[in-house]
Design a protein around this motif. Structure first.
Motif, PDB file in Angstrom:
ATOM      1  N   SER A  11       0.828  -1.202   0.000  1.00  0.00           N
ATOM      2  CA  SER A  11       0.000   0.000   0.000  1.00  0.00           C
ATOM      3  C   SER A  11       0.864   1.254   0.000  1.00  0.00           C
ATOM      4  O   SER A  11       0.603   2.217  -0.742  1.00  0.00           O
ATOM      5  CB  SER A  11      -0.922  -0.019   1.221  1.00  0.00           C
ATOM      6  N   GLY A  15       1.150   3.644  -3.223  1.00  0.00           N
ATOM      7  CA  GLY A  15       0.756   5.034  -3.006  1.00  0.00           C
ATOM      8  C   GLY A  15       1.857   5.984  -3.438  1.00  0.00           C
ATOM      9  O   GLY A  15       1.605   7.005  -4.090  1.00  0.00           O
ATOM     10  N   GLY A 138      -5.838  -2.824  -7.735  1.00  0.00           N
ATOM     11  CA  GLY A 138      -6.320  -2.600  -6.380  1.00  0.00           C
ATOM     12  C   GLY A 138      -7.678  -3.223  -6.135  1.00  0.00           C
ATOM     13  O   GLY A 138      -7.994  -3.632  -5.013  1.00  0.00           O
ATOM     14  N   THR A 148      -4.738   3.563  -4.094  1.00  0.00           N
ATOM     15  CA  THR A 148      -3.367   4.091  -4.073  1.00  0.00           C
ATOM     16  C   THR A 148      -3.085   5.121  -5.160  1.00  0.00           C
ATOM     17  O   THR A 148      -1.955   5.603  -5.254  1.00  0.00           O
ATOM     18  CB  THR A 148      -2.364   2.936  -4.249  1.00  0.00           C
ATOM     19  N   THR A 149      -4.088   5.486  -5.963  1.00  0.00           N
ATOM     20  CA  THR A 149      -3.819   6.417  -7.058  1.00  0.00           C
ATOM     21  C   THR A 149      -4.609   7.716  -6.971  1.00  0.00           C
ATOM     22  O   THR A 149      -4.143   8.748  -7.433  1.00  0.00           O
ATOM     23  CB  THR A 149      -4.113   5.758  -8.417  1.00  0.00           C
ATOM     24  N   ASN A 154      -9.718   8.868   0.017  1.00  0.00           N
ATOM     25  CA  ASN A 154      -8.926   8.495   1.190  1.00  0.00           C
ATOM     26  C   ASN A 154      -8.851   9.628   2.205  1.00  0.00           C
ATOM     27  O   ASN A 154      -9.000   9.408   3.406  1.00  0.00           O
ATOM     28  CB  ASN A 154      -7.508   8.105   0.763  1.00  0.00           C
ATOM     29  N   PRO A 184      -1.316   5.430   2.892  1.00  0.00           N
ATOM     30  CA  PRO A 184      -1.229   5.688   1.453  1.00  0.00           C
ATOM     31  C   PRO A 184      -1.300   7.169   1.094  1.00  0.00           C
ATOM     32  O   PRO A 184      -0.679   7.604   0.129  1.00  0.00           O
ATOM     33  CB  PRO A 184      -2.423   4.916   0.871  1.00  0.00           C
ATOM     34  N   PHE A 188       1.558   8.886  -0.939  1.00  0.00           N
ATOM     35  CA  PHE A 188       1.244   9.579  -2.193  1.00  0.00           C
ATOM     36  C   PHE A 188       1.828  10.987  -2.186  1.00  0.00           C
ATOM     37  O   PHE A 188       2.409  11.438  -3.185  1.00  0.00           O
ATOM     38  CB  PHE A 188      -0.268   9.627  -2.386  1.00  0.00           C
TER      39      PHE A 188
END
Length: 228
Positions: A11, A15, A138, A148-149, A154, A184, A188
């Motif tokens: 993760s 991320g 995912g 994660t993108t 989130n 994540p 990111f």
């Protein structure tokens, strides 16, 4: 390493890769979002509203490219279901290959990039395809994995759970979810900052870092039956 720890590491790594690759694409390819593809709608509208608009062809092509990558990832996952094999490793390999092809395409693109230059467009489209596979993986390979993108959802969940935690209404489930969602987001953000500085220093060779990380995930082989 336990399954839960492997999933957390995956993760964090994915991320970081999501933020990193998205930022490299944005900085290098005239504001192209390769992971958060819907953001390109805003940029297309902004470009078309200007009197001296740049070419928006690349931003238009990312949508069918992203869709094709997700569809291909789905087909690979379905084949893995039929053969009773785990889909996580094939999907990671697919993402690695697509990102490697993007790096290869960036070499003839050189420093003289233009929005409608063929090699520059190929670089952006293969980067988008790689991130499309990550988006799909995912859902297809790691159902317990936090997205994660695209971090908007989130961050929203982190804020909601943080408020519940601060008011003393957070049970074990909320605390566990907060731990899964916050890392994540942090990864990111670090990836986005790192991608900007890495591209400034090494141009598209900066993609070597996420490639190495993806190879590491392939070797680690995070299985879909690992729960967070």
């Amino acid at each position: 390493m336990t399954g839960a720890k492997k999933l957390l590491l995956a993760s964090l790594a994915l991320g970081f890769i999501g933020g990193y690759v998205d930022t490299v694409g944005f900085v290098a390819l005239f504001g192209l979002f390769t992971a958060h593809v819907t953001g390109n709608f805003v940029l297309i509208g902004a470009e078309l509203s200007r009197a001296s608009a740049n070419s928006v062809l690349l931003k238009l092509l990312v949508f069918p490219t992203f869709i094709a990558a997700v569809a291909l990832a789905r087909l690979v996952a379905l084949r893995c279901e039929r053969t009773k094999t785990v889909a996580s490793r094939p999907l990671l390999v697919m993402q690695t290959v697509l990102l490697l092809v993007a790096l290869v395409c960036s070499v003839p693109a050189g420093a003289a990039l233009a929005p409608d230059a063929p090699w520059a467009m190929a670089t952006g489209l293969f980067m988008t395809a790689a991130m499309g596979v990550q988006n799909a993986a995912g859902r297809l390979a790691w159902p317990a994995l936090t997205p994660t993108t695209v971090m908007t959802g989130n961050v929203t969940q982190v804020v909601i759970d943080s408020v519940d935690l601060l008011r003393g209404a957070a049970g074990p489930e909320v605390r566990d979810r907060l731990k899964r969602f916050i890392w994540p987001v942090v990864a990111f953000a670090i990836g986005a900052l790192s991608g900007a500085f890495a591209y400034a220093g090494w141009k598209f060779w900066s993609l070597l870092l996420p490639l190495v990380m993806l190879v590491g995930l392939v070797v680690m082989d995070v299985r879909s039956d690992h729960k967070a």
